[in-house]
Write a protein that holds these residues in place. Structure first.
Motif, short mmCIF file in Angstrom:
data_model
loop_
_atom_site.label_atom_id
_atom_site.label_comp_id
_atom_site.label_asym_id
_atom_site.label_seq_id
_atom_site.Cartn_x
_atom_site.Cartn_y
_atom_site.Cartn_z
N GLU A 144 0.82 -1.21 0.00
CA GLU A 144 0.00 0.00 0.00
C GLU A 144 0.86 1.26 0.00
N LYS A 145 0.57 2.16 -0.96
CA LYS A 145 1.20 3.48 -1.05
C LYS A 145 2.71 3.40 -1.28
N GLU A 146 3.17 2.28 -1.86
CA GLU A 146 4.59 2.15 -2.18
C GLU A 146 4.76 1.86 -3.67
N ALA A 147 5.81 2.42 -4.26
CA ALA A 147 6.14 2.09 -5.65
C ALA A 147 6.65 0.64 -5.69
N LEU A 148 6.53 0.04 -6.84
CA LEU A 148 6.95 -1.35 -7.02
C LEU A 148 8.03 -1.43 -8.08
N SER A 149 9.15 -2.04 -7.73
CA SER A 149 10.23 -2.25 -8.69
C SER A 149 10.10 -3.67 -9.25
N VAL A 150 9.92 -3.75 -10.57
CA VAL A 150 9.88 -5.05 -11.24
C VAL A 150 11.08 -5.13 -12.17
N THR A 151 11.59 -6.34 -12.35
CA THR A 151 12.80 -6.55 -13.13
C THR A 151 12.49 -7.40 -14.35
N LEU A 152 12.90 -6.92 -15.52
CA LEU A 152 12.75 -7.66 -16.77
C LEU A 152 14.10 -8.13 -17.26
N ARG A 153 14.11 -9.31 -17.84
CA ARG A 153 15.27 -9.83 -18.54
C ARG A 153 14.98 -9.69 -20.02
N LEU A 154 15.77 -8.87 -20.72
CA LEU A 154 15.56 -8.58 -22.14
C LEU A 154 16.73 -9.16 -22.94
N GLN A 171 -5.87 -3.44 -19.42
CA GLN A 171 -5.56 -2.15 -18.79
C GLN A 171 -4.04 -1.95 -18.72
N VAL A 172 -3.55 -0.92 -19.41
CA VAL A 172 -2.13 -0.58 -19.35
C VAL A 172 -1.87 0.19 -18.06
N ILE A 173 -0.95 -0.34 -17.24
CA ILE A 173 -0.65 0.27 -15.95
C ILE A 173 0.42 1.34 -16.09
N LYS A 174 1.45 1.06 -16.88
CA LYS A 174 2.56 2.00 -17.03
C LYS A 174 3.34 1.65 -18.28
N THR A 175 3.84 2.69 -19.00
CA THR A 175 4.67 2.50 -20.19
C THR A 175 5.99 3.24 -20.02
N PHE A 176 7.09 2.58 -20.43
CA PHE A 176 8.42 3.18 -20.38
C PHE A 176 8.98 3.20 -21.80
N GLN A 177 9.49 4.35 -22.23
CA GLN A 177 9.91 4.51 -23.63
C GLN A 177 11.41 4.77 -23.73
N GLY A 178 11.89 4.79 -24.99
CA GLY A 178 13.28 5.14 -25.26
C GLY A 178 14.28 4.07 -24.84
N ILE A 179 13.96 2.81 -25.10
CA ILE A 179 14.83 1.71 -24.68
C ILE A 179 15.62 1.21 -25.89
N GLU A 227 0.79 5.54 -7.54
CA GLU A 227 -0.48 6.00 -8.10
C GLU A 227 -0.94 5.13 -9.27
N ASP A 228 0.01 4.54 -9.99
CA ASP A 228 -0.36 3.62 -11.06
C ASP A 228 -0.84 2.28 -10.49
N LEU A 229 -0.19 1.84 -9.42
CA LEU A 229 -0.62 0.60 -8.78
C LEU A 229 -2.00 0.75 -8.17
#
Length: 822
Positions: A506-516, A534-542, A559-561
């Protein structure tokens, strides 16, 4: 509706050769057996529910003594079983067991088939089984195999009754009876008749058995003596059967190779009853079928067969091939031509392979390959042409006897080549009990033949042969020597989450890790995280450089969570670049007894959100047969240490852990545990909490592994939605730190649990009562005992399945167990 298979297969050898990455000659003894099999016309289909259900002793005898073409049809790939080798479960385990079965078939010589049925775990009767399985769909698959393989005799391992011991076992017999009748009916599954003809086997038999205290054999049944010694094998068929069955290593199915003859018993089910032999009323050879000249030619080849120079029989074999090519029955002609072609190429000592020095390739790219060809025959073998996927070279070159020819060529992988993966996993499953197959004509096959082949046109005397050589990868292993495997096609990019589960607080950001994993340059890409649509969050410029693996953290703001309203969610990742989208991750399975296996899974993880508390902080884990619980606990923020023997015997170190957890089947797989019991008892007595997961009665390292005595039985609850009664709702383990309610037992997968204790000391307190429909209540799903200052919990509930599947209720209950000492 049946769809046409797009790939064209030129020359298909018997199934045991079809998956090989090389065309290699058989040994002389094997060639001689194949010749005798060519002479014998009957076919036998053995049918059961799972890998390792088959009677390998009978298969070995049918193939090597009776010289009849034999196949095993397993309804499932064993997806719902246990795994003694590693952490793979579900479809991944089914892939392992498929290839263990293929390794067994390569040893005993039988062919192998499957249906689309998914093994969903243990079921107790056919009613339970057919609640999951669509009987019509599975029957259609069995009918398809019957119409393609055209067996004269079908043999069931199990009866359709409780004597089968497993609902899926009994269901295999039910389906066999339906398919036996339907295969000859043109009104049943008529779409199949575009590719095959109706076929009526002569008889359906049940291979009765003696399993433990269950004896279904009788002296008035048809009795066959098997297990004889075979000088060409250097062993009896029972010994060969033990070796074959022992290849089911993920199941711990090591079996003794027993020498000496024994009896097999059979009782008729449908069709013509077999009274004297398994083949009563069946044409045994070509003469009985009215084609005596083929028999005569085979006899001539057999009589003159030279084990040291099998090529001396080529002329007679080529004459025989011409006769077989004149057969009017197209299915029989195709079948026997494939068999004799393999015999002829083996007698010619022909070997062919197309290999490169890297295991993976990308569609559209070009790679350097070597075509290696050799024959060992006084009769010339001429390579007329080579088709390199997209270009044909006319060679007209004789292969000199025992001289290797190597042709190097750069081959362009077609731009539309699909990634290499099992055909039954390429699409999401139809439902929890049935795989989806894109091309219905693939149904039954153990795996799809490679669509990427170099095609050879060969000529021996005046006969022409078309041979396919799959594109392969070859390496020199310092231990194994030459290793040749399938060339694996991979996508330009694959991605996966680093963890199977994440906890959103609750009320905390979440760090998720991807292997690309970028297999080519990827610029200006973006990653979107979504739940459902439902798109929760998008990260660009990778940007991702070619041939790199990037481990990247993404911080999803609180806030996205907050958009997520449910407690158990599947979080998916999609990578977009230019016009391409990537949303799957590569999974490799590598065990010494199997080839490298590749499949792809959606880039997804479980996201748990809500009221989930755990007071324990530091966990010691003792490894068993393998599960993913340590990874799950680490994601919950706990420190998890996998304990060594030195750790366990170190009293002060053991005392530093809030709880000790044992992996599944630790008593069966970790023989040293009997040396650790004193230390573990002392740990609990001094205030520690020990949580022991399920064990079985097979090959136990010790019997008295509880704090107080209890015994394991075979009882289980297979209905994952079975009602759970709380025997003491006020018990601390059901209230602290999480209040456990009936809601926490919703959404469980596959089962509640297995191998429940059936007797226990009065000092144990059972927490729950549950049972499958129509059965007596069971109270052995979780036992709790206070011992000294500490707590001991034995729980055969299937946490090893529920926690990696992100089940919140199971997590809350397990966390209460870990927190018992707080």
């Amino acid at each position: 509706m049946f769809k046409r298979l797009t790939a064209i297969f030129i020359l298909c050898f018997p199934a045991i050769f079809c998956t090989a990455q090389q065309v290699r000659p058989a040994k002389s003894a094997e060639i001689y057996r194949e010749l005798k099999t060519l002479k014998h016309l009957p076919k036998v289909l053995y049918l059961a529910a799972h890998p390792d259900d088959e009677n390998t002793g009978l298969l070995s005898w049918l193939i090597n003594d009776q010289n009849v073409e034999t196949a095993y049809l397993s309804l499932t790939r064993g997806d719902g079983g246990q795994n003694l080798l590693g952490t793979e479960q579900g479809a991944a385990l089914g892939l392992i067991r498929t290839h263990e079965l293929l390794e067994a078939r390569r040893l005993d010589g039988a062919q192998q088939f499957f249906t689309r049925a998914i093994d969903f775990g243990f079921s107790k009767n056919t009613n339970d089984t057919f609640k999951q399985w669509d009987a019509d769909s599975i029957t259609a698959d069995v009918v398809w195999v019957i119409r393609k393989f055209r067996p004269d005799v079908i043999i069931c391992r199990f009866p359709p009754t409780a004597a089968a011991g497993h609902g899926q076992h009994a269901a295999s017999a039910v389906v066999a009876e339906k398919a036996f009748k339907a295969a000859a009916d043109k009104n049943m599954f008529p779409n199949q008749l575009k590719y095959v003809s109706v076929w009526q086997p002569k008889s359906l038999l049940w291979n009765t058995f003696r399993f433990g205290s269950v004896n279904t054999t009788a002296e008035n049944q048809l009795k066959v003596t098997v297990g004889e010694y075979d000088a060409q094998l250097g062993m009896g068929y029972g010994e060969l059967a033990g070796l074959s069955r022992s290849l089911h290593k993920s199941q711990g199915a090591g079996t003794q190779s027993v020498a000496g003859v024994r009896s097999e018993y059979f009782t008729p089910v449908l069709g013509d009853p077999a009274k004297r032999t398994l083949f009563d009323g069946i044409n045994l050879n070509w003469s009985e079928k009215g084609i005596g000249d083929i028999d005569e030619l085979i006899d001539i080849v057999l009589l003159s067969f030279n084990y040291n120079q099998p090529d001396k029989g080529l002329h007679g074999l080529l004459m025989l091939r011409k006769k077989i090519a004149e057969l009017q029955d197209p299915a029989l002609r195709k079948d026997k031509l494939a068999a004799i072609d393999h015999i002829i190429l083996s007698c010619a000592g022909f070997m062919g392979e197309v290999v490169t020095n890297q295991p993976e390739a990308i569609a559209g790219n070009g790679y350097n390959f070597r075509l290696n060809l050799i024959s060992r025959s006084a009769t010339p073998v001429t390579v007329e042409s080579v088709n390199w996927l997209n270009q044909t070279d006319n060679l007209n070159r004789n292969l000199s006897s025992d001289s290797l020819i190597t042709i190097e060529r750069k081959i362009q992988i077609p731009a539309d080549a699909a990634p290499t993966e099992p055909y039954w996993l390429a699409k999401p499953a139809k439902d929890a009990a049935t795989f989806s197959v894109a091309n219905d004509t693939l149904i039954g096959l153990p795996e799809m033949q490679s669509p990427l082949n170099v095609l050879l046109s060969l000529k021996i005397e005046s006969e022409k042969f078309a041979v396919r050589l799959p594109l392969s990868y070859k390496k020199l292993d310092p231990v194994k020597g030459d290793v040749v495997e399938a060339l694996r096609i991979i996508p330009p990019l694959d991605l996966s989450f680093a963890e199977p589960v994440y906890f959103a607080r609750e009320k905390e950001a979440l760090s998720v890790t991807l292997r690309l994993k970028a297999n080519k340059n990827i610029n200006y890409g973006k990653v979107s995280f979504k739940i459902g649509n439902q798109v929760i969050k998008t990260f660009q410029g990778i940007n991702l450089p070619e041939n790199t693996i990037t481990i990247k953290d993404f911080l999803i703001p609180a806030e996205d969570l907050a958009k997520i309203k449910t407690s158990q969610n599947k979080l998916e990742a999609v990578f977009s670049s230019e016009a391409n989208e990537y949303s799957r991750g590569q999974v490799l399975i590598q065990y010494p007894h199997l080839p490298t296996l590749q499949y792809f899974v959606p880039a997804a993880t479980w996201l748990i959100k809500g009221d989930v508390k755990v007071l324990a902080k530091k966990i010691g884990y003792i490894e068993g047969a393998g599960d993913l619980i340590p990874e799950f606990l680490r994601q919950a923020g706990l420190q998890v240490d996998v304990l060594t023997e030195a750790d366990i015997l170190n009293t002060s170190k053991l005392a530093s852990y809030d709880a000790i957890v044992t992996g599944v089947r630790v008593i069966n797989t970790e023989k040293r545990i009997k040396n650790w019991q004193t230390a573990l008892r002392a740990y609990v007595e001094n205030g520690g909490t020990m949580v022991m997961q399920y064990n079985t009665t097979q090959d136990m390292a010790l019997q008295d592994f509880g704090i107080y005595p209890f015994s394991i039985g075979g009882k289980r609850v297979t209905e994952e939605n079975a009602e759970v009664k709380f025997l003491n709702p006020n018990h601390k383990l059901l209230n602290y730190p999480n209040k456990i309610t009936a809601e926490d037992f919703k959404g469980w997968v596959q089962e509640r649990g297995a191998y429940f204790p059936d007797q226990w000391d009065a000092k144990y307190e059972p927490l729950f009562e549950m049972h499958d429909t129509g059965e007596e209540p069971l109270q052995g799903s979780t036992l709790y005992a206070k011992y000294g200052k500490g707590n001991f919990i034995y729980t055969p509930l299937a946490f090893f399945r529920q926690l990696p599947a992100g089940n919140v209720g199971a997590a809350r209950l397990f966390f209460n167990f870990l927190s018992a000492g707080k």
